[in-house]
Design a protein around this motif. Structure first.
Motif, PDB file in Angstrom:
ATOM      1  N   THR A  69      19.379 -21.623 -13.455  1.00 38.69           N
ATOM      2  CA  THR A  69      18.398 -20.997 -12.566  1.00 38.69           C
ATOM      3  C   THR A  69      19.044 -20.760 -11.206  1.00 38.69           C
ATOM      4  O   THR A  69      19.978 -21.447 -10.816  1.00 38.69           O
ATOM      5  N   ARG A  70      18.556 -19.742 -10.524  1.00 40.19           N
ATOM      6  CA  ARG A  70      18.964 -19.443  -9.151  1.00 40.19           C
ATOM      7  C   ARG A  70      17.703 -19.378  -8.318  1.00 40.19           C
ATOM      8  O   ARG A  70      16.780 -18.618  -8.635  1.00 40.19           O
ATOM      9  N   ASN A  71      17.636 -20.194  -7.284  1.00 39.51           N
ATOM     10  CA  ASN A  71      16.452 -20.273  -6.417  1.00 39.51           C
ATOM     11  C   ASN A  71      15.177 -20.510  -7.228  1.00 39.51           C
ATOM     12  O   ASN A  71      14.123 -19.970  -6.926  1.00 39.51           O
ATOM     13  N   ASN A  94      24.077 -15.485  -3.331  1.00 38.58           N
ATOM     14  CA  ASN A  94      23.822 -16.639  -2.472  1.00 38.58           C
ATOM     15  C   ASN A  94      22.591 -17.373  -2.988  1.00 38.58           C
ATOM     16  O   ASN A  94      21.640 -16.747  -3.446  1.00 38.58           O
ATOM     17  N   GLY A  95      22.585 -18.690  -2.903  1.00 39.80           N
ATOM     18  CA  GLY A  95      21.377 -19.419  -3.286  1.00 39.80           C
ATOM     19  C   GLY A  95      21.687 -20.776  -3.862  1.00 39.80           C
ATOM     20  O   GLY A  95      22.820 -21.246  -3.829  1.00 39.80           O
ATOM     21  N   TRP A  96      20.643 -21.410  -4.403  1.00 37.13           N
ATOM     22  CA  TRP A  96      20.811 -22.727  -5.022  1.00 37.13           C
ATOM     23  C   TRP A  96      20.629 -22.591  -6.521  1.00 37.13           C
ATOM     24  O   TRP A  96      19.735 -21.916  -7.005  1.00 37.13           O
ATOM     25  N   TYR A  97      21.554 -23.216  -7.223  1.00 38.25           N
ATOM     26  CA  TYR A  97      21.616 -23.121  -8.674  1.00 38.25           C
ATOM     27  C   TYR A  97      21.373 -24.486  -9.304  1.00 38.25           C
ATOM     28  O   TYR A  97      21.754 -25.517  -8.749  1.00 38.25           O
ATOM     29  N   VAL A 112      21.057 -29.868  -7.551  1.00 39.46           N
ATOM     30  CA  VAL A 112      21.213 -28.531  -6.966  1.00 39.46           C
ATOM     31  C   VAL A 112      22.657 -28.305  -6.532  1.00 39.46           C
ATOM     32  O   VAL A 112      23.303 -29.199  -5.995  1.00 39.46           O
ATOM     33  N   PHE A 114      24.573 -25.524  -4.127  1.00 38.70           N
ATOM     34  CA  PHE A 114      24.396 -24.421  -3.191  1.00 38.70           C
ATOM     35  C   PHE A 114      25.623 -23.526  -3.254  1.00 38.70           C
ATOM     36  O   PHE A 114      26.748 -23.999  -3.116  1.00 38.70           O
TER      37      PHE A 114
END
Length: 135
Positions: A69-71, A94-97, A112, A114
């Motif tokens: 998942t991303r964000n 960009n984001g949290w995976y 998570v 980042f």
């Protein structure tokens, strides 16, 4: 020869079953399958240069499927223990995976990670004499 009485045989079977039930009560998870256990995750902060690739990989015991998942939203097609960001772009990547490892007994979500897509410093060209000046 003495043959065991039917009552003695029945009592022995009952005691055997009672001991088995007691042992299972002491270790309820011993015979039950468990949800996957994630044993390795990427470093919590990852930096990739714009246009480069970055591979995120987890290790999980007893997992039969994965979803990255991303964000908080599922990444389409990212259903393996590894997920590769190709030709990284800031807005898109960009984001949290996180990875979700699943089996018949349940699922486990990874910590998570980042991801930051680094953009090279801006270049400013001078006006007038058109000489190059870096900040």
């Amino acid at each position: 020869m003495n043959s065991p009485s039917p009552l003695r045989s029945l009592l022995r079977q009952f005691l055997g079953l009672a001991l088995l039930a007691f042992a299972l009560a002491l270790a309820p998870g011993a015979l039950r399958a468990q949800a996957p256990v994630i044993t390795a995750v990427p470093t919590p902060r990852q930096v990739v240069n714009i246009g480069q690739n970055l591979t995120l990989t987890i290790t999980a015991t007893a997992a039969t499927s994965y979803q990255w998942t991303r964000n908080g939203l599922a990444v389409s097609g990212a259903t393996n223990a590894s997920y590769t960001i190709t030709a990284a772009k800031p807005v898109r990547d960009n984001g949290w995976y996180q990875a979700i490892a699943t089996n018949a007994s349940g699922s486990t979500t990874s910590a998570v990670v980042f991801v930051n897509v680094a953009v090279s410093p801006a270049r400013i060209d001078g006006i007038g004499d058109n000489t190059y000046r870096a900040l």
